[in-house]
Design a protein around this motif. Structure first.
Motif, mmCIF file in Angstrom:
data_model
loop_
_atom_site.group_PDB
_atom_site.id
_atom_site.type_symbol
_atom_site.label_atom_id
_atom_site.label_comp_id
_atom_site.label_asym_id
_atom_site.label_seq_id
_atom_site.Cartn_x
_atom_site.Cartn_y
_atom_site.Cartn_z
ATOM 1 N N ASN A 141 0.833 -1.205 0.000
ATOM 2 C CA ASN A 141 0.000 0.000 0.000
ATOM 3 C C ASN A 141 0.866 1.253 0.000
ATOM 4 O OD1 ASN A 141 -2.268 -1.561 -0.010
ATOM 5 N ND2 ASN A 141 -2.947 -1.040 2.054
ATOM 6 N N ALA A 142 1.926 1.255 0.805
ATOM 7 C CA ALA A 142 2.805 2.422 0.877
ATOM 8 C C ALA A 142 3.530 2.632 -0.453
ATOM 9 C CB ALA A 142 3.809 2.251 2.004
ATOM 10 N N ASP A 143 4.032 1.531 -1.029
ATOM 11 C CA ASP A 143 4.742 1.649 -2.301
ATOM 12 C C ASP A 143 3.794 2.060 -3.427
ATOM 13 O OD1 ASP A 143 6.908 0.831 -0.862
ATOM 14 O OD2 ASP A 143 7.258 -1.025 -1.978
ATOM 15 N N GLY A 144 2.581 1.501 -3.412
ATOM 16 C CA GLY A 144 1.604 1.856 -4.438
ATOM 17 C C GLY A 144 1.148 3.296 -4.325
ATOM 18 N N ALA A 145 0.910 3.752 -3.093
ATOM 19 C CA ALA A 145 0.476 5.137 -2.888
ATOM 20 C C ALA A 145 1.586 6.117 -3.233
ATOM 21 C CB ALA A 145 0.025 5.339 -1.444
ATOM 22 N N GLY A 146 2.822 5.708 -3.016
ATOM 23 C CA GLY A 146 3.953 6.595 -3.249
ATOM 24 C C GLY A 146 4.467 6.597 -4.676
ATOM 25 N N LEU A 147 3.953 5.725 -5.514
ATOM 26 C CA LEU A 147 4.408 5.673 -6.910
ATOM 27 C C LEU A 147 3.979 6.939 -7.638
ATOM 28 C CD1 LEU A 147 5.724 3.919 -9.148
ATOM 29 C CD2 LEU A 147 3.427 3.048 -9.642
ATOM 30 N N GLN A 148 4.922 7.656 -8.172
ATOM 31 C CA GLN A 148 4.604 8.891 -8.880
ATOM 32 C C GLN A 148 4.036 8.582 -10.251
ATOM 33 O OE1 GLN A 148 8.084 11.369 -8.951
ATOM 34 N NE2 GLN A 148 7.958 11.863 -6.781
ATOM 35 N N GLY A 149 2.938 9.241 -10.590
ATOM 36 C CA GLY A 149 2.307 9.005 -11.874
ATOM 37 C C GLY A 149 1.550 7.696 -11.877
ATOM 38 N N SER A 150 1.547 7.025 -13.026
ATOM 39 C CA SER A 150 0.785 5.804 -13.208
ATOM 40 C C SER A 150 1.709 4.593 -13.190
ATOM 41 C CB SER A 150 0.032 5.842 -14.543
ATOM 42 O OG SER A 150 -0.849 6.949 -14.590
ATOM 43 N N GLY A 151 1.161 3.446 -12.768
ATOM 44 C CA GLY A 151 1.959 2.234 -12.757
ATOM 45 C C GLY A 151 1.311 1.119 -11.973
ATOM 46 N N TRP A 152 2.146 0.212 -11.480
ATOM 47 C CA TRP A 152 1.685 -0.990 -10.801
ATOM 48 C C TRP A 152 2.546 -1.274 -9.590
ATOM 49 C CZ3 TRP A 152 -2.207 -4.354 -12.837
ATOM 50 C CH2 TRP A 152 -2.731 -3.932 -14.066
ATOM 51 N N VAL A 153 1.939 -1.916 -8.579
ATOM 52 C CA VAL A 153 2.707 -2.440 -7.451
ATOM 53 C C VAL A 153 2.511 -3.950 -7.446
ATOM 54 C CG1 VAL A 153 0.807 -1.975 -5.816
ATOM 55 C CG2 VAL A 153 3.140 -2.335 -4.966
ATOM 56 N N TRP A 154 3.610 -4.687 -7.272
ATOM 57 C CA TRP A 154 3.618 -6.125 -7.472
ATOM 58 C C TRP A 154 4.138 -6.892 -6.266
ATOM 59 C CZ3 TRP A 154 1.697 -7.823 -12.086
ATOM 60 C CH2 TRP A 154 1.694 -6.913 -13.160
ATOM 61 N N LEU A 155 3.549 -8.054 -6.039
ATOM 62 C CA LEU A 155 4.166 -9.098 -5.237
ATOM 63 C C LEU A 155 4.662 -10.131 -6.227
ATOM 64 C CD1 LEU A 155 4.853 -10.616 -2.598
ATOM 65 C CD2 LEU A 155 2.570 -11.668 -2.751
ATOM 66 N N GLY A 156 5.963 -10.356 -6.227
ATOM 67 C CA GLY A 156 6.534 -11.283 -7.188
ATOM 68 C C GLY A 156 7.389 -12.343 -6.526
ATOM 69 N N LEU A 157 7.698 -13.362 -7.278
ATOM 70 C CA LEU A 157 8.604 -14.412 -6.851
ATOM 71 C C LEU A 157 9.881 -14.312 -7.670
ATOM 72 C CD1 LEU A 157 9.404 -17.146 -5.506
ATOM 73 C CD2 LEU A 157 8.222 -18.275 -7.428
ATOM 74 N N ASP A 158 11.011 -14.192 -6.976
ATOM 75 C CA ASP A 158 12.301 -14.271 -7.639
ATOM 76 C C ASP A 158 12.675 -15.746 -7.701
ATOM 77 O OD1 ASP A 158 15.080 -14.370 -8.243
ATOM 78 O OD2 ASP A 158 15.311 -12.309 -7.555
ATOM 79 N N LYS A 159 12.569 -16.330 -8.889
ATOM 80 C CA LYS A 159 12.778 -17.767 -9.031
ATOM 81 C C LYS A 159 14.229 -18.167 -8.781
ATOM 82 C CE LYS A 159 10.753 -20.215 -12.112
ATOM 83 N NZ LYS A 159 10.278 -20.792 -13.400
#
Length: 228
Positions: A141-159
């Motif tokens: 939520n913090a990273d998504g709210a702080g993203l400047q402009g438009s984009g995406w916040v992700w939970l990912g797996l580093d394989k």
């Protein structure tokens, strides 16, 4: 008459896609939602979901197909400058199609398990890497709210490292642009078109409420497949 029987009505309605099919090019289509537009209310309104799916995602698909057709023409003509010029359109519209195709699966109506906490190996991995589900939600939520402009916040797996990561991407960049070993488990669209009609400019409220309809089962299935 015989030609009509070889193509679907949807293909006929999309002249770019139809031409690509006739030429043997890969054609992308708008995926159906696995639920009704109003099924995840009140977290996200049916009006937003319909516009988001039918207008925004469809536009990415249409423009992706168009750019691929133009790329094919440019390659056949040996037009290197046009090939290079088209890369940004392919990345943007192709990324938009990839990201949204994941996003729809990341959501589910509450009656179908939306919002239920992750269980099994993904639940354990979240506790191990972030301390708790609540801590992960707060970070995203913090990273998504702080993203400047438009984009995406992700939970990912580093394989490669076999660990969970939280990343943001600008515009319609897919998660793989942050690393070739990253697999998206959960992506939240923070473009204004995803929430503005309902939440106005208060992105944090949208991020707070979307967790009520997150489909953790889908994320868990991907995690178990990619990290057995």
């Amino acid at each position: 008459m015989a030609l009509r029987t070889l193509v679907t009505r949807k293909a006929l309605g999309n002249s770019v896609a139809f031409r690509q099919q006739l030429r043997g090019l890969q054609t992308y289509t708008l995926p159906d939602l696995p639920y009704d537009y109003g099924a995840i209310e009140p977290a996200i309104s049916g009006e937003i979901m319909q516009l988001h799916h039918q207008k925004h995602h469809q536009t990415y698909v249409t423009n992706f197909n168009k750019a691929l057709e133009q790329l094919d023409d440019a390659i056949n003509k040996g037009d290197a400058p046009t090939v290079v010029k088209l890369q940004s359109a392919i990345k943007f519209n192709g990324g938009g199609h990839i990201n949204h195709s994941i996003f729809w699966k990341n959501l589910a109506p509450i009656r179908e398990g939306g919002g239920e906490p992750p269980k099994g190996s993904l639940g354990w991995a979240i506790d191990n890497h972030f301390g708790s589900l609540e801590a992960l939600v707060q970070k995203m939520n913090a990273d998504g709210a702080g993203l400047q402009g438009s984009g995406w916040v992700w939970l990912g797996l580093d394989k490669e490292l076999k660990r969970l990561v939280v990343e943001t991407t600008a515009n319609q960049d897919p998660l793989v642009t942050k690393g070739s070993s990253l697999v998206p488990l959960l992506g939240i669209d923070v473009w204004e078109h995803a929430y503005y009609l309902q939440y106005k400019n208060v992105r944090p409220d949208y991020l707070k409420n979307i967790w009520k309809v997150i489909n953790w089962k889908y994320a868990s299935d991907i995690y178990e497949k990619e990290c057995p």
